[in-house]
Design a protein around this motif. Structure first.
Motif, short mmCIF file in Angstrom:
data_model
loop_
_atom_site.label_atom_id
_atom_site.label_comp_id
_atom_site.label_asym_id
_atom_site.label_seq_id
_atom_site.Cartn_x
_atom_site.Cartn_y
_atom_site.Cartn_z
N LYS A 119 0.78 -1.26 0.00
CA LYS A 119 0.00 0.00 0.00
C LYS A 119 0.80 1.30 0.00
O LYS A 119 0.25 2.36 0.29
N CYS A 120 2.09 1.27 -0.27
CA CYS A 120 2.83 2.52 -0.39
C CYS A 120 2.33 3.26 -1.62
O CYS A 120 1.87 2.65 -2.58
N PRO A 121 2.46 4.59 -1.63
CA PRO A 121 2.02 5.33 -2.82
C PRO A 121 2.98 5.10 -3.99
O PRO A 121 4.19 5.16 -3.84
N VAL A 122 2.40 4.82 -5.13
CA VAL A 122 3.17 4.58 -6.35
C VAL A 122 3.27 5.90 -7.12
O VAL A 122 2.30 6.66 -7.19
N PHE A 123 4.45 6.18 -7.66
CA PHE A 123 4.67 7.43 -8.39
C PHE A 123 4.91 7.14 -9.86
O PHE A 123 5.32 6.05 -10.25
N TRP A 124 4.68 8.19 -10.67
CA TRP A 124 4.98 8.11 -12.09
C TRP A 124 6.39 8.61 -12.31
O TRP A 124 6.73 9.72 -11.89
N SER A 125 7.22 7.80 -12.91
CA SER A 125 8.57 8.23 -13.24
C SER A 125 8.64 8.47 -14.74
O SER A 125 8.65 7.51 -15.53
N LYS A 126 8.66 9.75 -15.10
CA LYS A 126 8.72 10.11 -16.53
C LYS A 126 10.03 9.60 -17.14
O LYS A 126 10.04 9.09 -18.26
N GLU A 127 11.10 9.72 -16.38
CA GLU A 127 12.42 9.29 -16.88
C GLU A 127 12.44 7.80 -17.19
O GLU A 127 12.96 7.36 -18.21
N GLU A 128 11.86 7.02 -16.29
CA GLU A 128 11.88 5.57 -16.48
C GLU A 128 10.69 5.09 -17.32
O GLU A 128 10.67 3.95 -17.78
N GLY A 129 9.69 5.94 -17.47
CA GLY A 129 8.52 5.57 -18.25
C GLY A 129 7.70 4.47 -17.61
O GLY A 129 7.06 3.65 -18.28
N ARG A 130 7.70 4.43 -16.29
CA ARG A 130 6.93 3.40 -15.58
C ARG A 130 6.50 3.91 -14.21
O ARG A 130 7.01 4.93 -13.72
N LEU A 131 5.59 3.19 -13.62
CA LEU A 131 5.11 3.55 -12.29
C LEU A 131 6.00 2.86 -11.26
O LEU A 131 6.30 1.66 -11.39
N VAL A 132 6.41 3.62 -10.26
CA VAL A 132 7.43 3.13 -9.33
C VAL A 132 6.92 3.17 -7.90
O VAL A 132 6.37 4.18 -7.45
N CYS A 133 7.12 2.06 -7.20
CA CYS A 133 6.86 2.06 -5.76
C CYS A 133 8.21 2.06 -5.05
O CYS A 133 8.98 1.11 -5.16
N PRO A 134 8.51 3.14 -4.33
CA PRO A 134 9.84 3.26 -3.72
C PRO A 134 10.05 2.37 -2.50
O PRO A 134 11.18 2.15 -2.09
N CYS A 135 8.97 1.86 -1.93
CA CYS A 135 9.12 1.13 -0.66
C CYS A 135 9.98 -0.12 -0.80
O CYS A 135 10.89 -0.35 -0.02
N HIS A 136 9.64 -0.96 -1.78
CA HIS A 136 10.40 -2.21 -1.95
C HIS A 136 10.76 -2.41 -3.42
O HIS A 136 10.87 -3.53 -3.89
N HIS A 137 10.91 -1.28 -4.12
CA HIS A 137 11.29 -1.32 -5.54
C HIS A 137 10.32 -2.16 -6.36
O HIS A 137 10.71 -3.10 -7.04
N GLY A 138 9.06 -1.78 -6.27
CA GLY A 138 8.05 -2.40 -7.12
C GLY A 138 7.84 -1.52 -8.34
O GLY A 138 7.93 -0.29 -8.26
N PHE A 139 7.59 -2.15 -9.49
CA PHE A 139 7.40 -1.39 -10.73
C PHE A 139 6.15 -1.89 -11.45
O PHE A 139 5.85 -3.08 -11.44
N PHE A 140 5.48 -0.94 -12.10
CA PHE A 140 4.24 -1.27 -12.81
C PHE A 140 4.29 -0.69 -14.21
O PHE A 140 4.80 0.42 -14.43
N ASP A 141 3.72 -1.43 -15.15
CA ASP A 141 3.59 -0.97 -16.54
C ASP A 141 2.50 0.10 -16.59
O ASP A 141 1.37 -0.14 -16.16
N VAL A 142 2.84 1.27 -17.10
CA VAL A 142 1.87 2.37 -17.09
C VAL A 142 0.72 2.14 -18.07
O VAL A 142 -0.36 2.72 -17.91
N LYS A 143 0.92 1.28 -19.07
CA LYS A 143 -0.17 1.05 -20.03
C LYS A 143 -1.18 0.02 -19.55
O LYS A 143 -2.33 0.01 -19.98
N THR A 144 -0.74 -0.86 -18.65
CA THR A 144 -1.65 -1.91 -18.20
C THR A 144 -1.88 -1.91 -16.69
O THR A 144 -2.83 -2.51 -16.20
N GLY A 145 -0.96 -1.29 -15.96
CA GLY A 145 -1.04 -1.31 -14.50
C GLY A 145 -0.47 -2.59 -13.91
O GLY A 145 -0.45 -2.75 -12.68
#
Ligand code: FES
Length: 178
Positions: A119-145
């Motif tokens: 449940k940490c807040p996920v941020f949009w990283s324009k540089e990486e082009g993906r959604l990033v969760c900083p808590c445990h380095h989780g990443f999400f595809d911005v086109k599909t979630g």
């Protein structure tokens, strides 16, 4: 003497040996019956609940067949956001933080941004082009979630969008599908 013994024996059972002297039999029996009835009603209730179609209801909810309507909410004017930028909003409730990302001229994506790991807040990283969760380095595809790396196993709930007269609206939240 013999009389005395007989008279003493008449006192049997003595008070201290009378183990039932403190039981009011009628009351006890009524209590027993009431207790029994309570048990039976409780057992019948548990039986009734256990035979209800909870499984079917859960499947319906999880597959998105359950009808749940959300309010329509204006998020932004399309031109308020440059391509590659994101804004935060709350939807459907005031505590449901979400992100709207503009990916192209006419391409917008929005997700509730509570990480599906812890449940940490996920941020949009324009540089990486993906959604990033900083808590445990989780990443999400911005086109599909969908999660692409790290501990999250489930996609971010997608907020359904519509565009009307140059404005972006949230109209619902897609249900999680396995
Ligand atoms: S809470 Fe997001 S990766 Fe753990």
């Amino acid at each position: 003497m013999g009389e005395d013994i007989k008279r003493n024996n008449d006192k049997i059972p003595f008070d201290e040996n009378n183990y039932t002297h403190n039981i009011r039999k009628a009351g006890e029996r009524r209590l027993d019956r009431r207790g029994f009835m309570k048990t039976m009603v409780g057992a019948a209730g548990i039986f009734a609940v256990s035979t209800m179609p909870w499984g079917a209801i859960a499947v319906k909810e999880l597959t998105g067949l359950g009808s749940k309507s959300h309010p329509k909410q204006k998020l932004a004017n399309a031109n308020d956001l440059k391509i590659g930028e994101a804004i935060e909003f709350a939807y459907p409730g005031e505590h449901d933080a979400a992100l709207l990302v503009r990916l192209g001229e006419n391409e917008f994506k929005a997700y509730q941004n509570a990480c599906t790991h812890l449940k940490c807040p996920v941020f949009w990283s324009k540089e990486e082009g993906r959604l990033v969760c900083p808590c445990h380095h989780g990443f999400f595809d911005v086109k599909t979630g969908k999660p692409t790396a790290g501990p999250p196993q489930r996609p971010l709930p997608e907020v359904v969008l519509s565009k009307e007269q140059g404005a972006i609206y949230a109209t619902g939240v897609k249900r999680y599908e396995t």
